[in-house]
Design an enzyme around this catalytic site. Structure first.
Site, PDB file in Angstrom:
ATOM      1  N   LYS A 182      28.813  66.213   2.777  1.00 44.96           N
ATOM      2  CA  LYS A 182      28.676  64.564   2.014  1.00 44.96           C
ATOM      3  C   LYS A 182      27.303  64.722   1.786  1.00 44.96           C
ATOM      4  O   LYS A 182      27.459  63.583   0.062  1.00 44.96           O
ATOM      5  CB  LYS A 182      29.127  63.456   3.359  1.00 44.96           C
ATOM      6  CG  LYS A 182      31.084  63.907   2.761  1.00 44.96           C
ATOM      7  CD  LYS A 182      31.305  63.349   2.186  1.00 44.96           C
ATOM      8  CE  LYS A 182      33.020  63.190   2.319  1.00 44.96           C
ATOM      9  NZ  LYS A 182      33.936  63.363   1.347  1.00 44.96           N
ATOM     10  N   TYR A 199      31.315  67.928   8.427  1.00 42.00           N
ATOM     11  CA  TYR A 199      31.771  66.823   7.105  1.00 42.00           C
ATOM     12  C   TYR A 199      30.829  65.836   6.618  1.00 42.00           C
ATOM     13  O   TYR A 199      29.988  66.257   4.945  1.00 42.00           O
ATOM     14  CB  TYR A 199      32.191  66.479   8.845  1.00 42.00           C
ATOM     15  CG  TYR A 199      32.300  64.857   7.489  1.00 42.00           C
ATOM     16  CD1 TYR A 199      34.173  65.197   6.761  1.00 42.00           C
ATOM     17  CD2 TYR A 199      32.167  63.379   7.380  1.00 42.00           C
ATOM     18  CE1 TYR A 199      34.624  64.174   6.063  1.00 42.00           C
ATOM     19  CE2 TYR A 199      32.305  62.708   6.988  1.00 42.00           C
ATOM     20  CZ  TYR A 199      33.283  62.495   6.213  1.00 42.00           C
ATOM     21  OH  TYR A 199      33.957  61.774   5.250  1.00 42.00           O
TER      22      TYR A 199
END
Length: 257
Positions: A152, A148
């Site tokens: 990002k 993740y």
């Protein structure tokens, strides 16, 4: 403001706050989410005259293009994109496998790319537009959830590329990077440790966390004429978390900060 605003992940904690706030500004919202029933509930709350449901899986580029195009035919071209949809899977490298890595990167990074591609050509043709991506402080520092976080971090670079290449067409692109935000996404951690938010406060200089409305405030500013010359910016909305490590600083200085 009477703009057409596309919000992805519209039914989540931040997404629903974004939809509510843009409607409050007088805008028309194209609310994109994979959950059709949740979208129906959102439309019932905010009004079918101001919110159009857009059901699509962001992992499917063709489906996103088709769903957005259908909504645009009803409401008009998208003037503001808020690419908010995202989620985190494995919390550590040890618990990450190839499948979980692909899920996180595909949704958070590729899904945002698919969303941008659904509106980019129209904005270029019209010579104006605003894109606000929702990133995370995880893209700025190692804070767990490695896949993740990598996705990002990629969004920060992608935002800068959008700002660089699309600026000549009058299009601005910025990314908001929230820290801890009290949403339903935290429920599993709260179930595991009911004191998790109190435990985390010591890391935040303001000793407080953003709410979904705080994130919406930052997005509304970046989408507004007040930010007309702001582009390519990664803005933490994080209670000061990215300003530095207070606990480490106290140990280094031997002073209470």
């Amino acid at each position: 403001m009477n703009r057409v605003v596309l919000v992805t992940g519209a039914c989540g904690g931040i997404g629903s706050a974004l939809c509510r706030r843009f409607v409050g500004e007088g805008d028309t919202v194209l609310a994109l989410d994979i959950d059709a029933a949740a979208l129906d509930s959102l439309v019932a709350q905010l009004g079918a005259d101001r919110v159009t449901p857009v059901v699509a899986d962001l992992g499917d580029a063709a489906a996103v293009q088709q769903a957005v195009a259908a909504a645009v035919r009803l409401r008009g071209p998208v003037e503001v994109l808020v690419a908010n949809a995202g989620a985190a899977d494995a919390s550590t490298l040890a618990s990450t496998d190839a499948a979980s890595w692909q899920r996180d990167v595909h949704l958070n990074l590729n899904g945002t790319y698919h969303t941008v591609e659904a509106v980019r050509a129209s904005m270029v043709e019209r010579q104006r537009g605003v894109m606000v991506l929702i990133g995370s402080v995880n893209g700025m520092a190692a804070l767990g959830h490695p896949a993740y976080s990598a996705a990002k971090a990629g969004l920060i670079s992608y935002t800068k590329a959008l700002a660089l290449e699309l600026g000549r067409f009058g299009i601005r692109a910025n990314i908001v990077c929230p820290g801890t935000v009290k949403t339903q996404a935290w429920q599993a951690r709260v179930d595991k440790n009911p004191q998790v938010f109190e435990d985390l406060k010591k890391w935040y200089p303001l000793r407080d966390f953003a709410t979904p409305d705080d994130i919406a405030d930052a997005v509304l500013f970046l989408a507004s004429p007040m930010a007309r010359v702001i582009t390519g910016v990664a803005l933490p909305v994080d209670g000061g978390l990215m300003a530095g490590n207070r606990l480490m600083a106290e140990e280094l200085t031997l002073e209470k900060l």
